[in-house]
Design an enzyme around this catalytic site. Structure first.
Site, PDB file in Angstrom:
ATOM      1  N   GLU A 106      -4.948   8.401 -24.021  1.00  0.00           N
ATOM      2  CA  GLU A 106      -4.583   7.919 -22.687  1.00  0.00           C
ATOM      3  C   GLU A 106      -3.871   9.030 -21.931  1.00  0.00           C
ATOM      4  O   GLU A 106      -2.969   9.680 -22.483  1.00  0.00           O
ATOM      5  CB  GLU A 106      -3.618   6.726 -22.792  1.00  0.00           C
ATOM      6  CG  GLU A 106      -4.180   5.501 -23.465  1.00  0.00           C
ATOM      7  CD  GLU A 106      -4.924   4.566 -22.507  1.00  0.00           C
ATOM      8  OE1 GLU A 106      -5.020   4.899 -21.299  1.00  0.00           O
ATOM      9  OE2 GLU A 106      -5.401   3.517 -22.977  1.00  0.00           O
ATOM     10  N   HIS A 142     -13.722   6.548 -20.804  1.00  0.00           N
ATOM     11  CA  HIS A 142     -13.837   5.109 -21.060  1.00  0.00           C
ATOM     12  C   HIS A 142     -14.946   4.511 -20.191  1.00  0.00           C
ATOM     13  O   HIS A 142     -15.709   3.658 -20.631  1.00  0.00           O
ATOM     14  CB  HIS A 142     -12.490   4.425 -20.781  1.00  0.00           C
ATOM     15  CG  HIS A 142     -12.363   3.067 -21.396  1.00  0.00           C
ATOM     16  ND1 HIS A 142     -11.330   2.216 -21.115  1.00  0.00           N
ATOM     17  CD2 HIS A 142     -13.166   2.403 -22.277  1.00  0.00           C
ATOM     18  CE1 HIS A 142     -11.490   1.090 -21.806  1.00  0.00           C
ATOM     19  NE2 HIS A 142     -12.590   1.174 -22.509  1.00  0.00           N
ATOM     20  N   ASP A 152     -11.921   4.081 -15.859  1.00  0.00           N
ATOM     21  CA  ASP A 152     -10.971   5.160 -16.143  1.00  0.00           C
ATOM     22  C   ASP A 152     -11.606   6.242 -17.025  1.00  0.00           C
ATOM     23  O   ASP A 152     -12.585   5.956 -17.709  1.00  0.00           O
ATOM     24  CB  ASP A 152      -9.688   4.581 -16.804  1.00  0.00           C
ATOM     25  CG  ASP A 152      -9.951   3.943 -18.159  1.00  0.00           C
ATOM     26  OD1 ASP A 152     -10.828   3.072 -18.259  1.00  0.00           O
ATOM     27  OD2 ASP A 152      -9.293   4.348 -19.131  1.00  0.00           O
TER      28      ASP A 152
END
Ligand SMILES: [Zn+2]
Length: 169
Positions: A106, A142, A152
């Site tokens: 992330e 993603h 994203d």
């Protein structure tokens, strides 16, 4: 690298080669940086009273292996050999269940704003380290592995910058 243990992981299928990195972006509350909310989400202790959006997501059981914060610092939530819960319903090159065979990273950010130079530096060095020990073949968004469902890390992520740095090694 700081370690924050997430309970949201389980065993990978036996013998799985970790061949994929999936890149995400996240900010909590959306558009706000810093703070503890991402860590709280990944450790199942997000306070639903703290923000209206948290009420929608506080029951999710999600995680990623790594989070790269705006200042480039890296937090690890799940050991790479365990299956983190980041991609959801997903497929890559015809193979479903990307969580089985991927490492989830992330980036703290939104889909509308550029990421920080320090984040690229840390991401590049993190992926290089992963490639030293794992048979990583692809890096996907993603949005690539869950098209139509996820968007994203977003169009502001500079793929050319990442891939050029990784190719240069
Ligand atoms: Zn994502």
């Amino acid at each position: 690298m700081r370690i924050v243990e997430s309970p949201n992981h389980d065993e990978r299928p036996p013998g799985t080669e970790l061949s994929l990195v999936v890149l995400h972006s996240i900010s909590l509350p959306p558009g706000e940086y810093g703070g503890e909310a991402i860590e709280r989400l990944f450790t199942n202790c997000l306070d639903p009273q703290a923000h209206p959006y948290f009420r929608e997501i506080c029951a999710l059981k999600v995680s990623a292996h790594f989070l790269v914060r705006r200042d480039g610092s890296v937090v690890q939530f799940v050991p790479v050999e365990r299956r983190a819960w980041h991609a959801g319903v997903s497929a890559w090159r015809g193979r479903s269940r990307c969580n089985d065979f991927s490492v989830g990273i992330e980036l703290e950010g939104t889909e509308e704003a550029p990421f920080e130079p320090a984040q690229y530096e840390s991401l590049i060095s993190l992926i290089r380290q992963l490639r030293d020990t794992l048979p990583i073949r692809d890096i996907a968004a993603h949005s690539d592995v869950a098209p139509g469902r996820k968007t994203d890390p977003g169009a502001r992520f500079d793929w050319a910058r990442l891939l050029a740095a990784l190719a240069a090694q």
